[in-house]
Design a protein around this motif. Sequence first.
Motif, PDB file in Angstrom:
ATOM      1  N   GLY B  86      74.618   8.194 -28.051  1.00 46.43           N
ATOM      2  CA  GLY B  86      73.773   9.660 -27.699  1.00 46.43           C
ATOM      3  C   GLY B  86      74.796  10.162 -26.560  1.00 46.43           C
ATOM      4  N   MET B  87      74.396  10.615 -25.442  1.00 53.10           N
ATOM      5  CA  MET B  87      75.328  11.383 -24.547  1.00 53.10           C
ATOM      6  C   MET B  87      76.319  10.405 -24.162  1.00 53.10           C
ATOM      7  SD  MET B  87      74.307  13.087 -21.195  1.00 53.10           S
ATOM      8  CE  MET B  87      72.987  14.106 -21.816  1.00 53.10           C
ATOM      9  N   THR B  88      77.673  10.445 -24.476  1.00 53.14           N
ATOM     10  CA  THR B  88      78.731   9.630 -23.927  1.00 53.14           C
ATOM     11  C   THR B  88      78.951   9.871 -22.405  1.00 53.14           C
ATOM     12  OG1 THR B  88      80.713  11.300 -24.480  1.00 53.14           O
ATOM     13  CG2 THR B  88      79.750   9.934 -26.445  1.00 53.14           C
ATOM     14  N   GLY B  89      79.749   9.062 -21.971  1.00 52.26           N
ATOM     15  CA  GLY B  89      80.167   9.552 -20.317  1.00 52.26           C
ATOM     16  C   GLY B  89      80.980  10.373 -20.130  1.00 52.26           C
ATOM     17  N   TYR B  90      81.698  11.000 -21.214  1.00 53.32           N
ATOM     18  CA  TYR B  90      82.515  12.318 -21.068  1.00 53.32           C
ATOM     19  C   TYR B  90      81.369  13.516 -21.382  1.00 53.32           C
ATOM     20  CZ  TYR B  90      85.812  15.906 -22.744  1.00 53.32           C
ATOM     21  OH  TYR B  90      86.494  17.129 -22.658  1.00 53.32           O
ATOM     22  N   LYS B 103      78.161  20.292  -9.570  1.00 56.35           N
ATOM     23  CA  LYS B 103      79.513  20.109 -10.090  1.00 56.35           C
ATOM     24  C   LYS B 103      80.333  19.415  -8.849  1.00 56.35           C
ATOM     25  CE  LYS B 103      80.718  24.728  -8.701  1.00 56.35           C
ATOM     26  NZ  LYS B 103      80.799  24.694  -7.321  1.00 56.35           N
ATOM     27  N   ASP B 104      79.802  19.234  -7.493  1.00 56.06           N
ATOM     28  CA  ASP B 104      80.760  18.615  -6.324  1.00 56.06           C
ATOM     29  C   ASP B 104      80.612  17.295  -6.375  1.00 56.06           C
ATOM     30  OD1 ASP B 104      81.845  21.183  -5.655  1.00 56.06           O
ATOM     31  OD2 ASP B 104      80.169  21.585  -4.307  1.00 56.06           O
ATOM     32  N   ILE B 105      79.552  16.632  -7.045  1.00 54.22           N
ATOM     33  CA  ILE B 105      79.508  15.257  -7.182  1.00 54.22           C
ATOM     34  C   ILE B 105      80.707  14.519  -7.819  1.00 54.22           C
ATOM     35  CG2 ILE B 105      77.867  13.312  -7.966  1.00 54.22           C
ATOM     36  CD1 ILE B 105      75.630  15.032  -7.984  1.00 54.22           C
ATOM     37  N   PRO B 106      81.311  13.730  -7.112  1.00 54.95           N
ATOM     38  CA  PRO B 106      82.598  13.143  -7.813  1.00 54.95           C
ATOM     39  C   PRO B 106      81.907  12.144  -8.960  1.00 54.95           C
ATOM     40  CG  PRO B 106      82.471  12.687  -5.400  1.00 54.95           C
ATOM     41  CD  PRO B 106      81.186  13.352  -5.813  1.00 54.95           C
ATOM     42  N   VAL B 107      82.737  12.180  -9.928  1.00 58.06           N
ATOM     43  CA  VAL B 107      82.337  11.373 -11.198  1.00 58.06           C
ATOM     44  C   VAL B 107      83.548  10.460 -11.401  1.00 58.06           C
ATOM     45  CG1 VAL B 107      81.698  11.300 -13.736  1.00 58.06           C
ATOM     46  CG2 VAL B 107      80.943  13.200 -12.200  1.00 58.06           C
ATOM     47  N   VAL B 108      83.188   9.077 -11.799  1.00 59.51           N
ATOM     48  CA  VAL B 108      84.278   8.044 -12.075  1.00 59.51           C
ATOM     49  C   VAL B 108      83.763   7.447 -13.697  1.00 59.51           C
ATOM     50  CG1 VAL B 108      85.167   6.107 -11.463  1.00 59.51           C
ATOM     51  CG2 VAL B 108      84.755   7.749  -9.880  1.00 59.51           C
ATOM     52  N   ILE B 109      84.941   7.652 -14.435  1.00 59.28           N
ATOM     53  CA  ILE B 109      84.647   6.833 -15.759  1.00 59.28           C
ATOM     54  C   ILE B 109      85.314   5.393 -15.946  1.00 59.28           C
ATOM     55  CG2 ILE B 109      84.984   7.390 -18.178  1.00 59.28           C
ATOM     56  CD1 ILE B 109      83.720   9.872 -17.393  1.00 59.28           C
ATOM     57  N   MET B 110      84.437   4.773 -16.627  1.00 57.64           N
ATOM     58  CA  MET B 110      84.891   3.332 -16.840  1.00 57.64           C
ATOM     59  C   MET B 110      84.996   3.226 -18.406  1.00 57.64           C
ATOM     60  SD  MET B 110      82.110   1.150 -14.722  1.00 57.64           S
ATOM     61  CE  MET B 110      80.567   1.899 -15.524  1.00 57.64           C
ATOM     62  N   SER B 111      86.047   2.568 -18.903  1.00 60.29           N
ATOM     63  CA  SER B 111      86.027   2.214 -20.340  1.00 60.29           C
ATOM     64  C   SER B 111      86.810   1.039 -20.706  1.00 60.29           C
ATOM     65  CB  SER B 111      86.962   3.481 -20.928  1.00 60.29           C
ATOM     66  OG  SER B 111      87.170   3.144 -22.198  1.00 60.29           O
ATOM     67  N   SER B 112      86.539   0.364 -21.543  1.00 62.31           N
ATOM     68  CA  SER B 112      87.256  -0.769 -21.958  1.00 62.31           C
ATOM     69  C   SER B 112      88.520  -0.599 -22.635  1.00 62.31           C
ATOM     70  CB  SER B 112      86.187  -1.699 -22.741  1.00 62.31           C
ATOM     71  OG  SER B 112      85.909  -1.115 -24.097  1.00 62.31           O
ATOM     72  N   GLU B 113      88.693   0.603 -23.046  1.00 58.88           N
ATOM     73  CA  GLU B 113      89.901   1.062 -23.912  1.00 58.88           C
ATOM     74  C   GLU B 113      90.791   1.873 -23.314  1.00 58.88           C
ATOM     75  OE1 GLU B 113      88.779   1.123 -28.451  1.00 58.88           O
ATOM     76  OE2 GLU B 113      87.100   1.450 -26.841  1.00 58.88           O
ATOM     77  N   ASN B 114      92.117   1.381 -23.047  1.00 56.50           N
ATOM     78  CA  ASN B 114      93.171   2.083 -22.339  1.00 56.50           C
ATOM     79  C   ASN B 114      93.917   2.983 -23.290  1.00 56.50           C
ATOM     80  OD1 ASN B 114      94.947   2.782 -20.612  1.00 56.50           O
ATOM     81  ND2 ASN B 114      95.961   0.731 -20.140  1.00 56.50           N
ATOM     82  N   VAL B 115      93.112   4.136 -23.623  1.00 57.49           N
ATOM     83  CA  VAL B 115      93.593   5.245 -24.479  1.00 57.49           C
ATOM     84  C   VAL B 115      94.102   6.383 -23.774  1.00 57.49           C
ATOM     85  CG1 VAL B 115      92.904   6.596 -26.565  1.00 57.49           C
ATOM     86  CG2 VAL B 115      91.744   4.462 -26.114  1.00 57.49           C
ATOM     87  N   PRO B 116      95.502   6.546 -23.510  1.00 56.39           N
ATOM     88  CA  PRO B 116      95.620   7.764 -22.468  1.00 56.39           C
ATOM     89  C   PRO B 116      95.097   9.256 -22.662  1.00 56.39           C
ATOM     90  CG  PRO B 116      97.716   6.305 -23.308  1.00 56.39           C
ATOM     91  CD  PRO B 116      96.472   5.868 -24.022  1.00 56.39           C
ATOM     92  N   ARG B 118      92.153   9.669 -23.927  1.00 60.89           N
ATOM     93  CA  ARG B 118      90.840   9.797 -23.594  1.00 60.89           C
ATOM     94  C   ARG B 118      90.819   9.985 -21.819  1.00 60.89           C
ATOM     95  NH1 ARG B 118      86.986   4.693 -24.978  1.00 60.89           N
ATOM     96  NH2 ARG B 118      87.183   5.656 -26.962  1.00 60.89           N
ATOM     97  N   ILE B 119      91.590   9.248 -21.268  1.00 58.44           N
ATOM     98  CA  ILE B 119      92.003   9.385 -19.839  1.00 58.44           C
ATOM     99  C   ILE B 119      92.137  10.776 -19.291  1.00 58.44           C
ATOM    100  CG2 ILE B 119      93.080   8.386 -17.937  1.00 58.44           C
ATOM    101  CD1 ILE B 119      93.738   5.890 -19.538  1.00 58.44           C
ATOM    102  N   ASN B 120      93.278  11.226 -19.816  1.00 61.55           N
ATOM    103  CA  ASN B 120      93.738  12.577 -19.677  1.00 61.55           C
ATOM    104  C   ASN B 120      92.604  13.409 -19.634  1.00 61.55           C
ATOM    105  OD1 ASN B 120      96.287  11.904 -18.806  1.00 61.55           O
ATOM    106  ND2 ASN B 120      97.170  12.034 -20.976  1.00 61.55           N
ATOM    107  N   ARG B 121      91.825  13.422 -21.174  1.00 55.35           N
ATOM    108  CA  ARG B 121      90.656  14.569 -21.162  1.00 55.35           C
ATOM    109  C   ARG B 121      89.657  14.285 -20.217  1.00 55.35           C
ATOM    110  NH1 ARG B 121      86.966  14.904 -25.883  1.00 55.35           N
ATOM    111  NH2 ARG B 121      86.926  12.517 -25.743  1.00 55.35           N
ATOM    112  N   CYS B 122      89.341  13.298 -19.659  1.00 50.43           N
ATOM    113  CA  CYS B 122      88.347  13.047 -18.584  1.00 50.43           C
ATOM    114  C   CYS B 122      88.869  13.534 -17.198  1.00 50.43           C
ATOM    115  CB  CYS B 122      88.076  11.480 -18.461  1.00 50.43           C
ATOM    116  SG  CYS B 122      87.224  10.878 -19.756  1.00 50.43           S
ATOM    117  N   LEU B 123      90.113  13.148 -16.891  1.00 57.85           N
ATOM    118  CA  LEU B 123      90.683  13.751 -15.536  1.00 57.85           C
ATOM    119  C   LEU B 123      90.869  15.309 -15.700  1.00 57.85           C
ATOM    120  CD1 LEU B 123      93.618  11.247 -14.886  1.00 57.85           C
ATOM    121  CD2 LEU B 123      91.187  11.160 -14.178  1.00 57.85           C
ATOM    122  N   GLU B 124      91.037  15.866 -17.037  1.00 56.94           N
ATOM    123  CA  GLU B 124      91.162  17.221 -17.050  1.00 56.94           C
ATOM    124  C   GLU B 124      89.796  18.094 -16.701  1.00 56.94           C
ATOM    125  OE1 GLU B 124      93.048  18.279 -20.652  1.00 56.94           O
ATOM    126  OE2 GLU B 124      95.041  17.325 -20.066  1.00 56.94           O
TER     127      GLU B 124
END
Lengths: 150, 200
Positions: B86-90, B103-116, B118-124
């Motif tokens: 359904g709704m992903t973490g992203y 929007k001011d609440i900090p969000v941290v993403i966890m993932s079992s896969e080290n996909v650069p 994906r990481i960049n997309r989330c940080l952006e």
Amino acid sequence: MDVSQLQRSWVEFLTALFNEGFLDSQFNQLLQLQDESNPNFVAEVVTDFFHDSERLLNELTGVLDQQIVDFKKVDSHVHQLKGSSASIGVERVKNMCIAFKAFCEESNREGCLRCLHQVKQEYFLVKDKLQTLFMLEQQIVAAGGSPPLM
Amino acid sequence: MAIATETQFHVLAVDDSIIDRKLIERLLKTSSYQVTTVDSGSKALEFLGLQQDEQVDSSSSDSSSTTPEQNEIEVNLVITDYCMPGMTGYDLLKKIKESQSLKDIPVVIMSSENVPSRINRCLEEGAEEFLLKPVKLSDMNRLRPHMLKGRGRDQKQQQEENQEQNQSPSSGNKRKAADEGPSPERTRARYSSNSSLTVL
């Protein structure tokens, strides 16, 4: 057996599980999260892992038994099993899942069936070991002690 | 005791796996955070008080709907799994960052896969941190700075509001104190004004 003797056999048994590659450092993390306020944390989360794994293994058996295999479904189940075994620190099951996923991506039914067989073997082996560990722990508690800090 | 409860940071943890929910809950509690866990992104939004129609159709939203300000408990950080049905973490991250109130609440993403990528997309998209699963105790220390930042910003806003109302000569010093870190008095005032958590 007195408490200290039981504690010693508990440590020896656990050390062997690490040395033989059944468990990795993540299991140590679980042990660190168990304290007086949560004395059954490890057994509880590992029991959840047993239920979840057996459900996934049954589903995988069913999907791979079909005439036309839905490899996306297989991959999704293996992905979940890989994630939960990594969270528990059940290393051999996790490693087998990585190989399993590679066969999924190739849509290789034979390879998948072989992996399923091996994952099941590894899973039931480690389940048996963990149940023995918990039994030792219960004996320590019954004798009035608690498992030593690792 | 009372102060300890009040100054505790509250983390909302989102994961579809029961095993990972229990693990993250213990990790966070052992690190002295207050924790709420939910099993999906939509339940997280519900807990945060974001109405589905807030973005879709603002004309139909009735005035009695819950806003985050009216929530029982303030959330200082959201930690979410990336891969969920359904709704992903992203997706959840995007919804939070698109919402004026969240929007001011900090969000941290966890993932079992080290996909650069994906990481960049989330940080952006505004994620503060990307943690590789399985999550460990040492990872929990990385959350605190993001929550302190968030709390500091809230206090600054309060300070500014206070200054508008009351231009006292000491207000300059007060601002400096707030910038240096949360003071128990401030936190108590904040909690008692909008939550039922205050245990005095």
